[in-house]
Design a protein around this motif. Structure first.
Motif, PDB file in Angstrom:
ATOM      1  N   ASP A   1       0.841  -1.207   0.000  1.00 10.58           N
ATOM      2  CA  ASP A   1       0.000   0.000   0.000  1.00 10.58           C
ATOM      3  C   ASP A   1       0.872   1.252   0.000  1.00 10.58           C
ATOM      4  OD1 ASP A   1      -2.312  -1.467  -0.019  1.00 10.58           O
ATOM      5  OD2 ASP A   1      -2.714  -1.251   2.131  1.00 10.58           O
ATOM      6  N   ALA A   2       1.917   1.215   0.792  1.00 10.33           N
ATOM      7  CA  ALA A   2       2.802   2.380   0.886  1.00 10.33           C
ATOM      8  C   ALA A   2       3.538   2.599  -0.434  1.00 10.33           C
ATOM      9  CB  ALA A   2       3.797   2.191   2.031  1.00 10.33           C
TER      10      ALA A   2
ATOM     11  N   ALA B   1       1.188   4.137  -2.909  1.00  7.04           N
ATOM     12  CA  ALA B   1       0.957   5.558  -2.618  1.00  7.04           C
ATOM     13  C   ALA B   1       2.141   6.400  -3.108  1.00  7.04           C
ATOM     14  CB  ALA B   1       0.731   5.761  -1.119  1.00  7.04           C
ATOM     15  N   ARG B   2       3.360   5.936  -2.831  1.00 10.99           N
ATOM     16  CA  ARG B   2       4.534   6.687  -3.298  1.00 10.99           C
ATOM     17  C   ARG B   2       4.545   6.767  -4.826  1.00 10.99           C
ATOM     18  NH1 ARG B   2       7.050   3.688   0.885  1.00 10.99           N
ATOM     19  NH2 ARG B   2       7.919   2.183  -0.585  1.00 10.99           N
TER      20      ARG B   2
ATOM     21  N   ILE C   1       2.031   6.611  -6.930  1.00 12.04           N
ATOM     22  CA  ILE C   1       0.997   7.532  -7.426  1.00 12.04           C
ATOM     23  C   ILE C   1       1.487   8.972  -7.310  1.00 12.04           C
ATOM     24  CG2 ILE C   1      -1.282   8.493  -6.870  1.00 12.04           C
ATOM     25  CD1 ILE C   1      -2.077   5.539  -6.123  1.00 12.04           C
ATOM     26  N   LEU C   2       2.076   9.308  -6.168  1.00 15.21           N
ATOM     27  CA  LEU C   2       2.536  10.684  -5.957  1.00 15.21           C
ATOM     28  C   LEU C   2       3.659  11.038  -6.928  1.00 15.21           C
ATOM     29  CD1 LEU C   2       2.499  10.629  -2.059  1.00 15.21           C
ATOM     30  CD2 LEU C   2       0.973  11.971  -3.517  1.00 15.21           C
ATOM     31  N   ILE C   3       4.579  10.110  -7.148  1.00 14.83           N
ATOM     32  CA  ILE C   3       5.699  10.358  -8.068  1.00 14.83           C
ATOM     33  C   ILE C   3       5.174  10.563  -9.494  1.00 14.83           C
ATOM     34  CG2 ILE C   3       7.681   9.243  -9.180  1.00 14.83           C
ATOM     35  CD1 ILE C   3       8.132   7.842  -6.360  1.00 14.83           C
TER      36      ILE C   3
ATOM     37  N   ASN D   1       3.173  13.863  -9.883  1.00 14.16           N
ATOM     38  CA  ASN D   1       4.050  15.030 -10.004  1.00 14.16           C
ATOM     39  C   ASN D   1       4.657  15.109 -11.399  1.00 14.16           C
ATOM     40  OD1 ASN D   1       5.565  17.313  -8.720  1.00 14.16           O
ATOM     41  ND2 ASN D   1       7.279  16.028  -9.389  1.00 14.16           N
TER      42      ASN D   1
END
Lengths: 544, 62
Positions: free
Chosen positions: B32-33, B36-37, B39-41, B44
């Motif tokens: 999950d973590a 999440a990372r 998706i954020l990368i 951006n």
């Protein structure tokens, strides 16, 4: 204090109770009564009084309350205080800081240096305990009174009943010598989050309550912590809760703030030994300190639907409340006072219709919505409400240690900026093609150094027609409104180029019409009397 | 530029392999973590708010 009136302890006894003739007379009518002697009520009374409009302020206390409470005052607040003659001691006393550090557990995620833009009289913000802020406002009120400003402060006067009539509000006021009545043409409720005026009128809030408690410990110590803002997500020290903050105030006082959760025993958490255990864990072994003030608080993000109800107006926390993240409480309240004072003054003088006061609700309602949005977002980042929001929050903090892009998601509060009254009824057209966005109609004027002093010093609280490299037309008979003229030439008046950068952009010249609260009404490449008159009429809610 | 919903990755099978391999041996929480990372990368990298908004809408369709 006699029976029936609870006297809260005060930091500074600024307006002791004193018996006045009103108490032995039939209800006397006052032009403006302000209820509440906090930052908002005091700023409003000072502003109205300096304009020559009589104002009576009632406060149930006799001075500034105890504890630091609001500690971060933003540049716009300092600019307003400067216009009111109160800012110099605030700046002398306040702590200026630029560096912040964000930690997640034991690791520093990143540090930032806010490096304020140059060319402003005031810093981006100062840290100053609220009682000092209030004391310096009262000092300015005393100075204004000595110069003839019709301001009266009555301490130990608690409003215990209120009704609204067709053309006034009727108040019952309780004092140590018993109750008396008075009447107000206009009543301004600046009596805080638990506003009794709001209760008397049966008015409610709309918004969210956040189920969390925060423990504030103000400690006095001379330890060599730097003057920086330190914020921890998931702090590594015992009992600190989900987040923690360390921030410097004047007088060797440090604000420590711990997010300690919803299901707590408030009294037990405030026991000095329990507080000291938390503080010891945070500061580390061998640091000596005294507890100066402790408090447990919760918060809401919510507002009244309307800030005006006939002849009663609400300002500051009485009208809207936010979480403390971003310092948007007191700072937005001061902008309320700044917005309301000149409008109410013109209405009372008969120079503007009372519908001008509806623009106060629209403009400051828009400000409240903006502040609630920002502070709700910060709160959601600080206290993730679901498993997935916790996962994203932790992913952001993990990435932010190594990658700059993720730092822009880290939100422990976005610091208060003055709100822009875009597309609201008083705001005129932007005829300066490609003019800088930051000084567009609706925005608060941005400060800039002049050859002698600063631009905002030349915007004295009345309407101003500002010409930059542009001739100003002769305007007579502007609805009886005082219109100052300020003609500046960038060749001689703009030593740093900041004035041109902030007000002209690519344009060679410009004319600005500026309101008494220093917000831009409209701007043009050149001055035409008809357009200026129309914009001014619009800005005071005159039709056509 | 609108959100690209036509094939846009060379060797899609190869990328899919690498995506699964990145999760290999991770617990559910670690996966999950990572997601999440990621998706954020990627968000951006895309940057364009309109494209991101379209992507969120498409992702919410089941």
């Amino acid at each position: 204090m006699g029976p029936g009136l609870r006297a809260d302890p005060v930091s500074f006894r600024l307006y002791p109770y004193a018996r006045v003739p009103d108490q032995d007379a039939p209800a006397r009518r006052h032009a403006v009564v302000v209820v509440g002697g906090g930052p908002v009520g005091l700023a409003l009374a000072l502003d109205l009084g300096r304009r020559g409009t009589p104002v009576l302020l009632l406060d149930d206390n006799e001075g500034a309350g105890q504890g630091s409470r609001a500690i971060c005052f933003a540049k716009r607040t300092l600019e307003i205080a400067h216009r009111l003659g109160a800012a110099t001691p605030m700046l002398d006393k306040g702590v200026v800081w630029n560096v912040g550090r964000v930690f997640h557990g034991e690791h520093q995620v990143f540090e930032f240096d806010l490096q304020p833009e140059t060319g402003h009289r005031n810093p981006a913000f100062i840290n100053l305990q609220q009682p000092y802020f209030e004391r310096f406002l009262v000092d300015a009120i005393r100075t204004a009174q000595a110069e003839g400003a019709p301001i009266e402060l009555r301490g130990g006067n608690r409003v215990t009943a209120m009704t609204q009539e067709a053309d006034h509000a009727a108040l019952e006021v309780t004092t140590p010598d018993g109750a008396y009545t008075l009447e107000a043409d206009w009543l301004i409720a600046c009596d805080g989050a638990h506003s009794s005026i709001r209760d008397f009128m049966g008015l409610e809030f709309e918004g969210r309550v956040f189920e969390d408690n925060f423990l504030i410990a103000d400690v006095r110590m001379t330890a060599g912590f730097p003057t920086e803002r330190w914020f921890w997500f998931a702090p590594p020290f015992e009992g600190a809760g989900k987040s923690a903050l360390l921030h410097k105030q004047p007088d060797d006082i440090w604000r420590l703030d711990f997010q300690i959760g919803w299901d707590i025993d408030r009294a037990a958490e405030l026991a000095p030994e329990k507080v000291r255990a938390r503080v010891d864990a945070m500061l580390g072994p061998g640091v000596e300190y005294d507890l100066d003030w402790t408090s447990v608080y919760t918060f809401q993000c919510r507002r009244m639907r309307r800030f005006r109800h006939g002849r009663v107006l609400f300002a500051g926390d009485a009208a809207h409340q936010v979480s403390p993240f971003g310092a948007r409480g007191a700072n937005s309240g001061i902008q309320d006072a700044d917005n309301l004072a000149w409008k109410l003054d013109l209405v009372i003088r008969g120079q503007a219709p009372d519908t001008l006061l509806d623009s106060y609700c629209q403009e400051r309602g828009s400000g409240a919505d903006e502040n609630i949005l920002h502070s709700t977002r910060a709160t959601d980042f600080l206290t993730p409400k679901s498993e997935i929001s916790q996962i994203f929050r932790d992913a952001v903090l993990g990435l932010a240690r190594r990658h700059a892009f993720a730092r822009s998601f880290v939100n422990s509060g976005r610091l208060s900026e003055p709100c822009v009254y875009d597309d609201l009824p008083l705001t005129g057209a932007d005829a300066l093609t490609d003019g800088p966005a930051r000084t567009r109609p609706g925005a608060a004027c941005v400060d800039a150094p002049l050859a002698d002093g600063f631009l905002l010093d030349r915007l004295p609280g009345e309407f101003v027609l500002l010409g930059l490299n542009a001739p100003l037309p002769d305007l007579a008979g502007m609805e009886g409104i005082t219109l100052h003229r300020l003609a500046l030439d960038c060749a001689t008046d703009d030593p740093t180029g900041a004035l041109a950068a902030r007000y002209l952009g690519a344009a060679a010249q410009a004319v600005y019409l500026i309101r008494p609260d220093q917000h831009v009404v409209a701007r043009w490449p050149d001055a035409q009397a008809g357009a200026i008159t129309a914009a001014l009429r619009r800005a005071i809610a005159l039709k056509g | 530029m609108p959100l690209i919903l036509d094939p846009n990755i060379d060797d899609a099978d190869g990328f899919y392999d690498e995506l699964l391999a990145a999760h290999h041996g991770l617990t559910k929480a670690e996966s999950d973590a990572l997601n999440a990372r990621l998706i954020l990368i990627l968000a951006n990298h895309v940057g364009d708010r309109a494209v991101l908004r379209q992507a969120l809408e498409v992702a919410r369709e089941k």
